[in-house]
Design a protein around this motif. Structure first.
Motif, PDB file in Angstrom:
ATOM      1  N   ILE A   1      42.810  30.796  45.136  1.00  0.00           N
ATOM      2  CA  ILE A   1      42.428  31.131  43.932  1.00  0.00           C
ATOM      3  C   ILE A   1      43.294  31.145  42.805  1.00  0.00           C
ATOM      4  O   ILE A   1      42.868  30.670  41.637  1.00  0.00           O
TER       5      ILE A   1
ATOM      6  N   SER B   1      36.542  29.449  37.622  1.00  0.00           N
ATOM      7  CA  SER B   1      35.689  30.537  36.957  1.00  0.00           C
ATOM      8  C   SER B   1      36.130  31.615  36.365  1.00  0.00           C
ATOM      9  O   SER B   1      35.756  32.172  35.159  1.00  0.00           O
ATOM     10  N   LEU B   2      36.969  32.149  37.020  1.00  0.00           N
ATOM     11  CA  LEU B   2      37.833  33.385  36.636  1.00  0.00           C
ATOM     12  C   LEU B   2      38.331  33.009  35.109  1.00  0.00           C
ATOM     13  O   LEU B   2      38.560  33.722  34.154  1.00  0.00           O
TER      14      LEU B   2
ATOM     15  N   PHE C   1      35.829  33.198  32.549  1.00  0.00           N
ATOM     16  CA  PHE C   1      35.366  34.141  32.137  1.00  0.00           C
ATOM     17  C   PHE C   1      36.453  35.044  31.627  1.00  0.00           C
ATOM     18  O   PHE C   1      36.201  35.658  30.371  1.00  0.00           O
ATOM     19  N   GLY C   2      37.704  34.664  31.517  1.00  0.00           N
ATOM     20  CA  GLY C   2      38.664  35.239  30.876  1.00  0.00           C
ATOM     21  C   GLY C   2      39.160  34.400  29.686  1.00  0.00           C
ATOM     22  O   GLY C   2      40.441  34.311  29.175  1.00  0.00           O
ATOM     23  N   TRP C   3      38.234  33.511  29.109  1.00  0.00           N
ATOM     24  CA  TRP C   3      38.614  32.756  28.038  1.00  0.00           C
ATOM     25  C   TRP C   3      39.226  33.537  26.866  1.00  0.00           C
ATOM     26  O   TRP C   3      40.014  32.992  25.978  1.00  0.00           O
TER      27      TRP C   3
ATOM     28  N   PRO D   1      31.273  28.139  34.569  1.00  0.00           N
ATOM     29  CA  PRO D   1      31.116  28.693  35.960  1.00  0.00           C
ATOM     30  C   PRO D   1      29.832  28.528  36.519  1.00  0.00           C
ATOM     31  O   PRO D   1      29.890  28.385  37.717  1.00  0.00           O
TER      32      PRO D   1
ATOM     33  N   TYR E   1      36.760  26.523  43.207  1.00  0.00           N
ATOM     34  CA  TYR E   1      35.837  26.677  42.254  1.00  0.00           C
ATOM     35  C   TYR E   1      35.860  28.413  41.589  1.00  0.00           C
ATOM     36  O   TYR E   1      35.593  28.571  40.332  1.00  0.00           O
ATOM     37  N   ILE E   2      36.306  28.989  42.416  1.00  0.00           N
ATOM     38  CA  ILE E   2      36.494  30.461  41.953  1.00  0.00           C
ATOM     39  C   ILE E   2      37.613  30.686  40.794  1.00  0.00           C
ATOM     40  O   ILE E   2      37.203  31.497  39.885  1.00  0.00           O
TER      41      ILE E   2
END
Lengths: 87, 896
Positions: free
Chosen positions: B248, B78-79, B82-84, B283, B74-75
């Motif tokens: 990851i 999510s990263l 966040f870095g979309w 996320p 899941y991390i």
């Protein structure tokens, strides 16, 4: 007055750019923080308990979500057309 | 059996509910009420198909086995979210501007619309996804069994395989109904998206419900649950760092590359703005999904008998504690996870299979028959439906043949590693213009071979695909090629080993081959469009078509996107071009727009090929560009020719104007001359008449008077004769009837004679002549008398017209390359520019006719010199009047 207004707009777009810089940086901050567990020693008397690990990892998660939501809102405003170019 | 029957009933009701939701969404979309369908929340929820049954059930099992490692799954995503701003924003923009229909379409489109690449990516995606679909079917079947076991008390229930078959059939039906209802130009499926959004809510709610039940129902609250966790067998942080980092990375890569994720994230995206919400909301969703996993695992390990499958704790914990309602909710959650994944994966893969494999084959089988053969639209839809069935069917077959065993459990990560091979090519394609098709092809091939060899084949168990001997000693005994210890590096976790080597060799091959190969023009254009998508969302590539093809295009478009839509599109384009009716000019813009519309239905490569078939030829090639450049050059040349012509005309006009001015002047001179000549003739004639009358009529004249009058008559007669002689001379010269009397002589003698003759009868001081005798020692071979006549004339002119106080004449002799020049320069005021133009004309006289003469001297000189192959010109800028006599060198040389 007109001059002052111009300065105000300039400041605002400057702010937006820095917010976008923040947005760009965020995934790397997240990666860095989430790689901290690599430093933890494995099981043993000095080991980290799973409960603590959970609190740490989910704490990062919550902060990143909040930071992204905040930065996205601040950087791109509420308008439906965010600036698309690389600022 | 009551519970099982209730379960089946609830399950059927739930499925019916999903159908209803999807149907309602389609209806709403048709009516244009898409506001709530297009909300960012729906987009975010649709992304949750990332959480499949593997994560719904499997995460708990994963946690029970390996502690917190499950969080990596899941991390990573999510990263990425966040870095979309880095990747997703660009992907979505490219997807929208290029009408991308799948990840295979994106890659093929980026690398010059290569269908080979698209086929490769499609096949690899199918290989990577099929086991994953099997995993979903297995999870549904297993969860059914749990209920059945509880009911029957362990008795074997017949036909558990048929459960999987029923589920597979149901999912196929659902996908076909809502995935191929229409060939939407944007490849968006409101019904499907809405249904999976609802399922996302159900699975989140189900997992949360179980989690809350476990923490506060069984665990006794938050703090005591944490204590239980620390006291459990996974109570200490135990993690190998390489797995943590690799997983990851792997989950982040898979999140971008999984065909189903690409489908919901890029293809079904309605609005780039949705990404802004999803960037933090998704996320958050993932975090909540994974929040209660560890408590459930810990409590499950504690309460349930040892040996029970931890993968099913989510289901068995509520059942074991007698909460059948909660168990049913949990079952629905797992069911939702499985079904939404299968639906979207089947849809995405079917789009790829039909666009990149079925349609190209069908098109080439039908040759040039795009216009002639049957309804392409139906063919596309049929291809989709068959592909959906085939994909789900493959998954079912895989499930059957693998026997539903535990081998499936590890397939999630293996599948992730497989699709992650797209990552270098994908990122290289959107960030690096130098990435080429051969590079992409090589990279993908290398990556997949390494993945299959080091991870997929060994996963079937030693001896199943790769023999024991290969595993331990390498193929043919080559030790450094052992599947799980490349280059002799041992001790790595097999998964980490495979990820590391496949991705790095893939990237290396991709970059290296890209560096040494050269992309085709189309590839370069596409590359620029992809990499610089934010600078220009309009394509520079263009088609060229002729007018007659619009109708063919219309026929084809009607078959693919539907008659009404095609007509609307064509009419809109025609209006935009300002043409009435339905047939716009096949301008490059229009063809480009049409290609994009079509590519939404059949994929970029196919649309490109279809339009190419009708318009004839591919889009602009280098040759076309060169031809265009040629035309431009020709036009430029033509215009420069025109320019030159107009310049020439201007020059001619200028010359004509000059000539006209000259003619006017000459005419004036002629008038002047006539009056002058009549005056010149009349004055002596008057004297002659008057004095001859006196001689005739007067008798008382003295002898001296007679002599005086007679000599006046004589002088005047001589003057008349001289004037007439000059006129005659000029006439002869002009008519070319002159005979040259060629003699030899020295220039200095000739000048001596000329100066003496010209100055005869005037004072010594009237004109001072300066000469340089040394330079005059030139032997001549020409008509000396005529030449002398010219010299005399020029010297006499200087004497007559020089207005200086002490008139001086300088005679300079010089030689240039091929000519002998003799300059006569006086120190007077010179001749004005206007007069310079006419002094050589007949009858022209300079100044206010202060001196005598008929104005024929210079005209005669000019004619004489022309006969002698030389010239006489006025030489401006010498401080006074200056004339240059030019003789050809041979005149001088001939004498030597």
């Amino acid at each position: 007055m007109a001059r002052q207004k111009a300065i105000f707009v300039e400041r605002r777009s400057y702010r937006r750019r820095r917010m976008i810089d923040g947005l760009r940086l965020l995934p790397f901050v997240g990666l860095f923080l989430w790689f901290v567990p690599l430093l933890w020693t494995d099981a043993g008397p000095d080991g980290v308990s799973t409960a603590d690990a959970i609190i740490f990892i989910f704490g990062i998660w919550v902060s990143l979500v909040a930071a992204t939501a905040f930065l996205t809102r601040r950087a791109l405003g509420e308008d439906d057309n965010p600036p698309t170019g690389d600022l | 059996m009551a519970t099982l029957n209730v379960l089946v009933a609830v399950c059927l009701a739930y499925v019916a509910f999903l159908f209803a939701v999807a149907f309602a969404a389609e209806r709403a979309a048709l009516r244009g009420r898409t506001n709530w369908l297009r909300s960012p929340i729906v987009y975010t929820l649709s992304l949750s198909i990332y959480c499949t049954a593997w994560t719904f059930y499997g995460a708990v099992g994963y946690a029970a086995r390996s502690g917190l490692e499950y969080l990596t799954i899941y991390i990573g995503p999510s990263l990425v979210m966040f870095g979309w701003w880095w990747i997703l924003r660009k992907l979505v923009r490219i997807g929208r501007s290029q009408r991308i229909t799948s990840i295979a379409d994106l890659i093929s489109s980026r690398y010059g619309k290569s269908n080979l690449l698209a086929v490769g990516v499609t096949l690899l995606a199918v290989i990577g996804t099929t086991p994953y679909i099997a995993l979903q079917l297995q999870s549904v079947t297993l969860s059914f069994e749990v209920f059945a076991d509880v009911q029957s008390g362990g008795e074997e229930i017949a036909g558990q395989g048929s459960n999987a078959l029923l589920v597979a059939l149901g999912l196929t039906l659902f996908t076909i109904i809502f995935g191929t209802r229409n060939l939407d130009v944007n490849e968006r499926h409101h019904g499907v998206v809405m249904a999976i959004a609802v399922e996302a809510v159900v699975k989140l709610f189900a997992l949360l419900a179980v989690g809350v039940f476990v923490v506060w129902g069984i665990g006794g609250g938050f703090a005591s649950t944490l204590e239980r966790i620390d006291a459990s067998e996974i109570g200490m942080w135990q993690m190998s760092g390489d797995r943590w980092a690799s997983l990851i990375f792997l989950s982040a890569a898979a999140f971008l590359c999984l065909p189903r994720m690409f489908q919901v994230m890029v293809v079904e995206n309605e609005d780039e703005g949705h990404l802004r919400t999803a960037s933090w909301a998704f996320p958050a969703y993932l975090m909540v999904m994974s929040l209660f996993v560890v408590p459930i695992a810990v409590v499950g390990l504690e309460l349930l008998p040892t040996g029970s499958n931890p993968d099913l704790f989510v289901l068995t914990l509520p059942l074991a504690t007698g909460n059948e309602g909660l168990a049913m909710l949990s079952f629905l959650g797992g069911f939702s996870s499985a079904t939404s994944m299968v639906i979207v994966a089947a849809l995405a893969l079917a789009t790829m299979v039909s666009n990149h494999i079925v349609m190209p084959i069908w098109l080439s089988a039908n040759g040039s028959g795009v216009q002639m053969s049957g309804d392409v639209r139906n063919v596309v839809i049929m291809a989709r439906r068959v592909s959906i069935g085939a994909v789900v069917g493959l998954g079912y077959l895989y499930y059957q043949f693998s026997g539903g065993g535990t081998a499936l459990a590890s397939i999630g990560l293996i599948s992730f590693a497989g699709v992650a091979q797209f990552l270098p090519v994908l990122l290289g394609g959107i960030f690096w213009r130098g990435a080429t098709r051969p590079g992409a092809f090589t990279g993908l091939t290398v990556g997949f071979l390494v993945w299959a060899y080091s991870l997929l084949l060994p996963s079937f168990g030693t001896g199943a695909m790769l023999s024991e001997q290969i595993m331990t000693a390498g193929p043919f005994g080559i030790g450094w090629l052992r599947p799980q210890a490349f280059f002799g590096i041992e001790g790595l976790d097999p998964l980490v080993h495979a990820i590391f080597w496949s991705i790095s060799l893939n990237t290396f091959a991709f970059v290296a081959v890209s560096l040494i190969t050269f992309p085709s023009p189309l590839e370069r254009l596409q590359g620029a469009q992809f990499v610089n998508v934010f600078e220009h969302s309009q394509g520079p590539r263009s088609w060229s078509g002729s007018v007659g093809q619009s109708e063919d295009l219309m026929i084809m478009a009607q078959r693919i996107i539907g008659a009404r839509e095609a007509q609307a599109l064509f009419e809109r384009e025609a209006q935009r071009q300002g043409v009435s009716g339905f047939l716009p000019e096949p301008s490059p813009d229009f063809l480009h727009a049409l290609e994009r519309e079509l590519s939404g239905s059949v994929g970029a490569a196919t649309a490109h090929a279809m339009i190419g078939q009708i318009v004839g030829g591919a889009s602009v090639s280098v040759e076309d560009l060169m031809a265009v450049a040629d035309e431009t050059a020709q036009m430029m040349e033509y215009s420069s020719q025109l320019e030159a012509k107009s310049e020439e005309q201007a020059r001619t006009a200028r010359q004509l104007r000059q000539a006209n001015e000259k003619l006017t002047q000459i005419s004036v001179q002629k008038d002047n001359f006539l009056s002058q000549v009549s005056h010149e003739l009349r004055t002596p004639m008057t004297s002659i008449r008057a004095f001859s009358e006196i001689l005739r009529d007067s008798d008382k004249l003295s002898e001296a008077e007679k002599v005086k009058y007679s000599s006046i008559i004589h002088d005047e007669a001589v003057r008349l004769t001289r004037l007439l002689d000059d006129l005659l001379d000029l006439s002869v010269l002009e008519n070319g009837q002159v005979n040259l009397n060629v003699q030899k002589g020295m220039l200095s003698d000739l000048l001596d004679h000329a100066v003496a003759t010209a100055l005869t009868g005037s004072g010594i001081d009237s004109l001072k002549v300066t000469r340089r005798r040394a330079s005059e020692a030139v032997a001549l071979h020409t008509d000396l008398e005529r030449l002398s006549q010219v010299f005399i004339n020029l010297i006499a002119n200087a004497q007559k017209y020089c207005d200086a106080d002490q008139p001086e004449l300088t005679i300079e002799v010089g030689r240039t390359d091929e000519t002998l020049v003799i300059d006569f320069i006086d120190n007077g005021a010179g001749i004005t520019k206007e007069e310079q133009a006419v002094i050589f004309e007949k009858f022209s006289r300079v100044g206010a006719q202060k001196a005598k003469g008929a104005g024929l001297g210079l005209a005669i000189c000019r004619e004489v010199m022309a006969r002698l192959d030389g010239s006489v010109q006025y030489l401006p800028g010498q401080g006074g009047a200056a004339f240059r006599v030019t003789l050809p060198d041979r005149v001088a040389l001939a004498a030597e």
